[in-house]
Design an enzyme around this catalytic site. Structure first.
Site, PDB file in Angstrom:
ATOM      1  N   ASN A   9     -10.901  -7.589 -17.966  1.00 28.42           N
ATOM      2  CA  ASN A   9     -10.006  -7.565 -16.837  1.00 28.42           C
ATOM      3  C   ASN A   9     -10.790  -7.794 -15.518  1.00 28.42           C
ATOM      4  O   ASN A   9     -11.580  -6.747 -15.000  1.00 28.42           O
ATOM      5  CB  ASN A   9      -9.032  -6.197 -16.866  1.00 28.42           C
ATOM      6  CG  ASN A   9      -8.265  -5.999 -15.635  1.00 28.42           C
ATOM      7  OD1 ASN A   9      -8.000  -6.939 -14.978  1.00 28.42           O
ATOM      8  ND2 ASN A   9      -7.610  -4.771 -15.656  1.00 28.42           N
ATOM      9  N   LYS A  11      -9.610  -7.971 -12.691  1.00 35.07           N
ATOM     10  CA  LYS A  11      -9.222  -7.321 -11.533  1.00 35.07           C
ATOM     11  C   LYS A  11      -9.104  -8.039 -10.247  1.00 35.07           C
ATOM     12  O   LYS A  11      -9.098  -9.515 -10.418  1.00 35.07           O
ATOM     13  CB  LYS A  11      -9.703  -5.845 -11.237  1.00 35.07           C
ATOM     14  CG  LYS A  11      -9.888  -5.072 -12.395  1.00 35.07           C
ATOM     15  CD  LYS A  11     -10.164  -3.546 -12.094  1.00 35.07           C
ATOM     16  CE  LYS A  11     -10.096  -2.721 -13.481  1.00 35.07           C
ATOM     17  NZ  LYS A  11     -10.390  -1.313 -13.433  1.00 35.07           N
ATOM     18  N   HIS A  94      -1.215  -1.520 -16.145  1.00 40.06           N
ATOM     19  CA  HIS A  94      -2.353  -1.105 -16.116  1.00 40.06           C
ATOM     20  C   HIS A  94      -2.069   0.121 -14.860  1.00 40.06           C
ATOM     21  O   HIS A  94      -1.380  -0.067 -14.268  1.00 40.06           O
ATOM     22  CB  HIS A  94      -3.269  -2.190 -15.219  1.00 40.06           C
ATOM     23  CG  HIS A  94      -4.708  -1.757 -15.162  1.00 40.06           C
ATOM     24  ND1 HIS A  94      -5.136  -0.801 -14.319  1.00 40.06           N
ATOM     25  CD2 HIS A  94      -5.599  -1.846 -16.102  1.00 40.06           C
ATOM     26  CE1 HIS A  94      -6.486  -0.698 -14.643  1.00 40.06           C
ATOM     27  NE2 HIS A  94      -6.818  -1.422 -15.544  1.00 40.06           N
ATOM     28  N   GLU A  96      -3.721   1.007 -12.558  1.00 42.46           N
ATOM     29  CA  GLU A  96      -3.860   0.684 -11.088  1.00 42.46           C
ATOM     30  C   GLU A  96      -2.572   0.030 -10.561  1.00 42.46           C
ATOM     31  O   GLU A  96      -2.185   0.419  -9.438  1.00 42.46           O
ATOM     32  CB  GLU A  96      -4.704  -0.484 -10.687  1.00 42.46           C
ATOM     33  CG  GLU A  96      -6.175   0.262 -10.875  1.00 42.46           C
ATOM     34  CD  GLU A  96      -7.349  -0.774 -11.448  1.00 42.46           C
ATOM     35  OE1 GLU A  96      -7.254  -1.866 -11.515  1.00 42.46           O
ATOM     36  OE2 GLU A  96      -8.338  -0.033 -12.048  1.00 42.46           O
ATOM     37  N   GLU A 166      -6.114   3.661 -21.883  1.00 39.87           N
ATOM     38  CA  GLU A 166      -7.195   3.684 -20.680  1.00 39.87           C
ATOM     39  C   GLU A 166      -7.131   5.113 -20.017  1.00 39.87           C
ATOM     40  O   GLU A 166      -6.206   5.255 -19.267  1.00 39.87           O
ATOM     41  CB  GLU A 166      -7.071   2.419 -19.890  1.00 39.87           C
ATOM     42  CG  GLU A 166      -7.069   1.071 -20.498  1.00 39.87           C
ATOM     43  CD  GLU A 166      -7.644   0.090 -19.464  1.00 39.87           C
ATOM     44  OE1 GLU A 166      -8.717  -0.480 -19.496  1.00 39.87           O
ATOM     45  OE2 GLU A 166      -6.663  -0.041 -18.444  1.00 39.87           O
ATOM     46  N   GLY A 172     -13.482   2.673 -14.337  1.00 39.53           N
ATOM     47  CA  GLY A 172     -14.486   2.475 -13.169  1.00 39.53           C
ATOM     48  C   GLY A 172     -15.380   3.668 -12.768  1.00 39.53           C
ATOM     49  O   GLY A 172     -15.784   3.785 -11.575  1.00 39.53           O
ATOM     50  N   SER A 211     -14.750   2.195 -18.625  1.00 39.47           N
ATOM     51  CA  SER A 211     -16.253   2.445 -18.588  1.00 39.47           C
ATOM     52  C   SER A 211     -17.092   2.020 -19.872  1.00 39.47           C
ATOM     53  O   SER A 211     -18.150   2.537 -20.289  1.00 39.47           O
ATOM     54  CB  SER A 211     -16.758   3.583 -18.254  1.00 39.47           C
ATOM     55  OG  SER A 211     -16.484   3.854 -16.810  1.00 39.47           O
ATOM     56  N   GLY A 232     -13.346  -3.601 -17.930  1.00 40.21           N
ATOM     57  CA  GLY A 232     -13.259  -3.884 -16.260  1.00 40.21           C
ATOM     58  C   GLY A 232     -14.923  -4.597 -15.988  1.00 40.21           C
ATOM     59  O   GLY A 232     -15.053  -5.672 -16.006  1.00 40.21           O
TER      60      GLY A 232
HETATM   61  P1  13P Z   1     -13.736  -0.256 -16.331  1.00 41.29           P
HETATM   62  O1  13P Z   1     -14.539  -0.811 -17.515  1.00 41.29           O
HETATM   63  O2  13P Z   1     -14.446  -1.050 -14.951  1.00 41.29           O
HETATM   64  O3  13P Z   1     -13.871   1.176 -16.178  1.00 41.29           O
HETATM   65  O4  13P Z   1     -12.336  -0.700 -16.102  1.00 41.29           O
HETATM   66  C1  13P Z   1     -11.472  -0.394 -17.192  1.00 41.29           C
HETATM   67  C2  13P Z   1     -10.148  -1.139 -17.000  1.00 41.29           C
HETATM   68  O5  13P Z   1      -9.371  -0.649 -16.131  1.00 41.29           O
HETATM   69  C3  13P Z   1      -9.913  -2.425 -17.686  1.00 41.29           C
HETATM   70  O6  13P Z   1      -8.321  -2.627 -17.381  1.00 41.29           O
END
Ligand code: 13P
Length: 248
Positions: A9, A11, A94, A96, A166, A172, A211, A232
């Site tokens: 992803n 983002k 997601h 976010e 997640e 993140g 992560s 991510g």
């Molecule tokens: P990270 O791998 O940066 O923690 O993000 C995970 C994520 O939100 C994937 O959709």
């Protein structure tokens, strides 16, 4: 036997040059990858990514869709539009989108339905906040999130859904769920699906996200109910991403 799936992803990170470097970098190392690999690009780069990945094993996905087919929805993108570029997968719900853009369980369920109705495979995201985990509510939260989708599309629809667990506190942050924490929640998610249909529960891919990196991917993906990852930060580095793809 469930195939391992590793999805990136990106983002809101990309440029024409970066997409070129990323996709070409991933393609150059795909020969010995057994996992199914998807990268979810920002809308403006879907066409470029799809063109670069034509005739390869790399699948291109989008990061969201609007629930409407067309019309006066300034700034939004429909399922039909992403399909126009040969896209087959879309991230839905997601954390976010839930936290920054107010997507409720109801909206997420509607998006899952719209994706399915259009022949797209949703990567349906669920996960609890830190305070929800600390107050012992992880299972209640993921149950609520999944039940909203089951109520809308039915359990049979999970034949075409990829679930991504997640935990929000792991996204993140560099704080990964331990393999045991992740496995426990994945097993719970599968048992919840099994309470509706045990065959579908066994065949539904449940990815872990939060992560995940080359150092922890193998142990996480090695857990019985973890069928891959939604990545991510590490998906923006072709070498790291490929190492995760090879962990499955
Ligand atoms: P990270 O791998 O940066 O923690 O993000 C995970 C994520 O939100 C994937 O959709």
């Amino acid at each position: 036997m469930r195939q391992t799936i590793v999805a990136g992803n990106w983002k809101m990170n990309a440029s024409k040059e970066a997409v070129n470097t990323l996709v070409m970098g991933i393609l150059s190392g795909m020969a010995d990858v057994k996992s199914k690999v998807i990268v979810c690009a920002p809308f403006p780069y879907l066409s470029q990514a799809e063109a670069l990945a034509t005739h390869s094993q790399l699948h291109i996905g989008a990061q969201d869709i609007n629930v409407n087919a067309s019309g006066a929805f300034t700034g939004e993108v429909s399922a039909d539009m992403i399909k126009d570029f040969g896209v087959e997968h879309v991230i839905v719900g997601h954390s976010e989108r839930r936290s920054l853009y107010g997507e409720t369980d109801g909206v997420v369920a509607e998006k899952v339905q719209v994706a399915l109705d259009n022949g797209l495979t949703p990567l349906f995201c669920i996960g609890e906040l830190l305070e929800e985990r600390e107050s012992g509510n992880t299972e209640a939260v993921v149950s609520r999130q999944i039940n909203a989708v089951i109520d809308r599309v039915g359990i049979e629809a999970f034949k075409n859904i990829i679930v991504a667990y997640e935990p929000v506190w792991a996204i993140g942050t560099g704080v990964t769920a331990t393999p045991q924490q992740a496995q426990d929640t994945h097993a719970f998610i599968r048992s919840l699906l099994a309470s509706h249909d045990s065959d579908i529960a066994q065949s539904t891919p449940i990815l872990y996200g939060g992560s995940m990196n080359p150092a922890n991917a193998e142990e996480l993906i090695g857990c019985e109910d973890i069928d891959g990852g939604l990545i991510g930060g590490a998906s923006l580095k072709p070498d790291d991403f490929l190492r995760i793809c090879k962990a499955g």
